[in-house]
Design an enzyme around this catalytic site. Sequence first.
Site, PDB file in Angstrom:
ATOM      1  N   LYS A 116       0.809  -1.228   0.000  1.00 27.38           N
ATOM      2  CA  LYS A 116       0.000   0.000   0.000  1.00 27.38           C
ATOM      3  C   LYS A 116       0.842   1.277   0.000  1.00 27.38           C
ATOM      4  O   LYS A 116       0.465   2.288  -0.585  1.00 27.38           O
ATOM      5  CB  LYS A 116      -0.942   0.000   1.213  1.00 27.38           C
ATOM      6  CG  LYS A 116      -1.862  -1.216   1.298  1.00 27.38           C
ATOM      7  CD  LYS A 116      -2.760  -1.332   0.090  1.00 27.38           C
ATOM      8  CE  LYS A 116      -3.819  -2.415   0.266  1.00 27.38           C
ATOM      9  NZ  LYS A 116      -3.290  -3.773   0.405  1.00 27.38           N
ATOM     10  N   GLU A 200      -3.105   6.308   8.175  1.00 28.60           N
ATOM     11  CA  GLU A 200      -3.823   7.237   7.315  1.00 28.60           C
ATOM     12  C   GLU A 200      -4.845   8.009   8.133  1.00 28.60           C
ATOM     13  O   GLU A 200      -5.272   7.564   9.206  1.00 28.60           O
ATOM     14  CB  GLU A 200      -4.574   6.486   6.201  1.00 28.60           C
ATOM     15  CG  GLU A 200      -3.719   6.050   5.049  1.00 28.60           C
ATOM     16  CD  GLU A 200      -4.551   5.429   3.934  1.00 28.60           C
ATOM     17  OE1 GLU A 200      -3.990   5.287   2.834  1.00 28.60           O
ATOM     18  OE2 GLU A 200      -5.725   5.085   4.149  1.00 28.60           O
ATOM     19  N   LEU A 203     -11.297   8.974   7.655  1.00 26.48           N
ATOM     20  CA  LEU A 203     -12.391   9.804   7.177  1.00 26.48           C
ATOM     21  C   LEU A 203     -13.691   9.348   7.839  1.00 26.48           C
ATOM     22  O   LEU A 203     -13.967   8.147   7.916  1.00 26.48           O
ATOM     23  CB  LEU A 203     -12.501   9.714   5.657  1.00 26.48           C
ATOM     24  CG  LEU A 203     -11.249  10.159   4.884  1.00 26.48           C
ATOM     25  CD1 LEU A 203     -11.457   9.990   3.385  1.00 26.48           C
ATOM     26  CD2 LEU A 203     -10.883  11.589   5.215  1.00 26.48           C
ATOM     27  N   HIS A 235     -15.400  -4.360   6.712  1.00 27.90           N
ATOM     28  CA  HIS A 235     -14.569  -4.033   5.550  1.00 27.90           C
ATOM     29  C   HIS A 235     -14.730  -5.031   4.405  1.00 27.90           C
ATOM     30  O   HIS A 235     -13.946  -5.017   3.453  1.00 27.90           O
ATOM     31  CB  HIS A 235     -13.088  -3.910   5.936  1.00 27.90           C
ATOM     32  CG  HIS A 235     -12.833  -2.940   7.045  1.00 27.90           C
ATOM     33  ND1 HIS A 235     -12.910  -1.575   6.868  1.00 27.90           N
ATOM     34  CD2 HIS A 235     -12.541  -3.128   8.362  1.00 27.90           C
ATOM     35  CE1 HIS A 235     -12.656  -0.963   8.013  1.00 27.90           C
ATOM     36  NE2 HIS A 235     -12.431  -1.887   8.941  1.00 27.90           N
ATOM     37  N   GLU A 275      -9.295   2.132  -6.243  1.00 28.53           N
ATOM     38  CA  GLU A 275     -10.272   2.269  -5.171  1.00 28.53           C
ATOM     39  C   GLU A 275     -10.041   3.566  -4.396  1.00 28.53           C
ATOM     40  O   GLU A 275      -8.905   3.923  -4.070  1.00 28.53           O
ATOM     41  CB  GLU A 275     -10.212   1.064  -4.230  1.00 28.53           C
ATOM     42  CG  GLU A 275     -10.432  -0.254  -4.978  1.00 28.53           C
ATOM     43  CD  GLU A 275     -11.040  -1.324  -4.111  1.00 28.53           C
ATOM     44  OE1 GLU A 275     -11.265  -1.082  -2.911  1.00 28.53           O
ATOM     45  OE2 GLU A 275     -11.302  -2.421  -4.640  1.00 28.53           O
ATOM     46  N   ARG A 291      -6.492  -7.276 -10.438  1.00 27.52           N
ATOM     47  CA  ARG A 291      -7.169  -8.524 -10.822  1.00 27.52           C
ATOM     48  C   ARG A 291      -8.604  -8.202 -11.202  1.00 27.52           C
ATOM     49  O   ARG A 291      -9.045  -7.056 -11.066  1.00 27.52           O
ATOM     50  CB  ARG A 291      -7.172  -9.496  -9.636  1.00 27.52           C
ATOM     51  CG  ARG A 291      -7.751  -8.866  -8.371  1.00 27.52           C
ATOM     52  CD  ARG A 291      -7.957  -9.857  -7.261  1.00 27.52           C
ATOM     53  NE  ARG A 291      -8.235  -9.216  -5.979  1.00 27.52           N
ATOM     54  CZ  ARG A 291      -9.401  -8.710  -5.606  1.00 27.52           C
ATOM     55  NH1 ARG A 291     -10.420  -8.718  -6.449  1.00 27.52           N
ATOM     56  NH2 ARG A 291      -9.558  -8.162  -4.417  1.00 27.52           N
ATOM     57  N   VAL A 294     -14.672  -9.160  -7.746  1.00 28.85           N
ATOM     58  CA  VAL A 294     -15.906  -9.912  -7.510  1.00 28.85           C
ATOM     59  C   VAL A 294     -17.081  -9.198  -8.168  1.00 28.85           C
ATOM     60  O   VAL A 294     -17.947  -9.816  -8.792  1.00 28.85           O
ATOM     61  CB  VAL A 294     -16.160 -10.079  -5.993  1.00 28.85           C
ATOM     62  CG1 VAL A 294     -17.481 -10.799  -5.747  1.00 28.85           C
ATOM     63  CG2 VAL A 294     -15.018 -10.839  -5.327  1.00 28.85           C
TER      64      VAL A 294
END
Length: 448
Positions: A116, A200, A203, A235, A275, A291, A294
């Site tokens: 990340k 991070e 929010l 999540h 995202e 990838r 879903v």
Amino acid sequence: MFEKILIANRGEIALRIHRACKEMGIKTVAIHSTADEEAMHVRLADESVCIGPASVEQSYLNIPAIISAATVTNADAIHPGYGFLSESENFAQIVEEHDFIFIGPKPKHIANMGDKISAKKMMIEAHIPVVPGSTEVIDNLEKAKNAAEEIGYPVIIKATSGGGGRGMKVVTRPEEMELAISIAQNEAETNFGNKSVYLEKYLKNPRHIEVQVLADNHGNAIHLYERDCSLQRKHQKVLEEAPAPSLSNDLREYIGNLCCSAAKDIGYRSAGTFEFLYENNKFYFIEMNTRVQVEHAITEMICSLDIVSEMINIAADIPLTYKQDQIVYEGHAIECRINAENPISFIPSPGRINEFHAPGGLGIRIDSALYTGYTVPPYYDSLVAKLVVHAKNRDDCIMRLKRALDEMVISGIETTIPLHQQIIESPTFISGDYDIHWLESFVFSKKS
């Protein structure tokens, strides 16, 4: 074009890939564990190879066994689907080293986006807005507290690898940091083999918006608009819709074009998903999935485009068959993830399917490997079906979804169909005015 593709996955996504291959005139090889001998994708594939016992470590994560299966069946390429080895740069590298084509991104992009912190740095260079936070690994308490003070509480601790909510902890004040860091690191190491974490800004009321892109080896990239994936529990996505009900067309075009530019800048190849958290008309990049997703089906429904077939074409070095101005979304689509779980406690409910009836009619799509008499094994993810509905607008889509959920029958096990029926009756969902925290409170209210 390829003559034969090995599908390195199971369940509905393996069946989805098989169907795309057959429509392209490509033979398929199914791999399976001993627990999946009667699985639908195994029954329908041209060939099948048992690669190990039920345990995922000895079967679907067993790279030597998968490569051996591809070798003995003379496959040309390997499609990893999602989950399992789909985001393993090591697997992608080994596939290429053994002279098979990996149907997905380059190994270096899987590696860069799988971390990340690395992904955030690349996005900053590509002029993608990111969530304020640390750009280095947080490996001690002092660093964590200093970073949190600079960012401003509340903050969220995240694992640099993996996803699905594991290795994530929200910290609202300094006294909570020590325990939260310890828990997050332990979860990250247990689930991903890497205890590295970063911080991070947390929010408070964002939506989860993601942009689907396709990019080829010839410098072309297109976006397929966005999906709203804000309805999540722990999540994990539960229901998704496209397009996002919260975006204006100007914002839609802005973020889509930005993602296309980023894909070109980094030389990306294949399907990928950017995202974002979205709050107060601003986007904040959180990760890129390298990838097929879903929830790719809702994008296919509004754009009338086969994402899996495009991935195969790209891997075969064929330029994209669409230009951006040819991609025009029509109508609205919603996907319900149907899990083999108790709809209140969410305890997994594997077992034999006594009856399976899929809803039908205009605009209804079921992606599922279920059939009457099939036994859902207890060893794998609990997702057993995706109900996807498309209509000319969101209101009509919700009404069609209500009808489809009423028609759908899965008996013999518990499923989350009742939860979806409650969600789509909620005034908050119907209004479209929800965020990533809403479903947790909604579920809690139903338990109380």
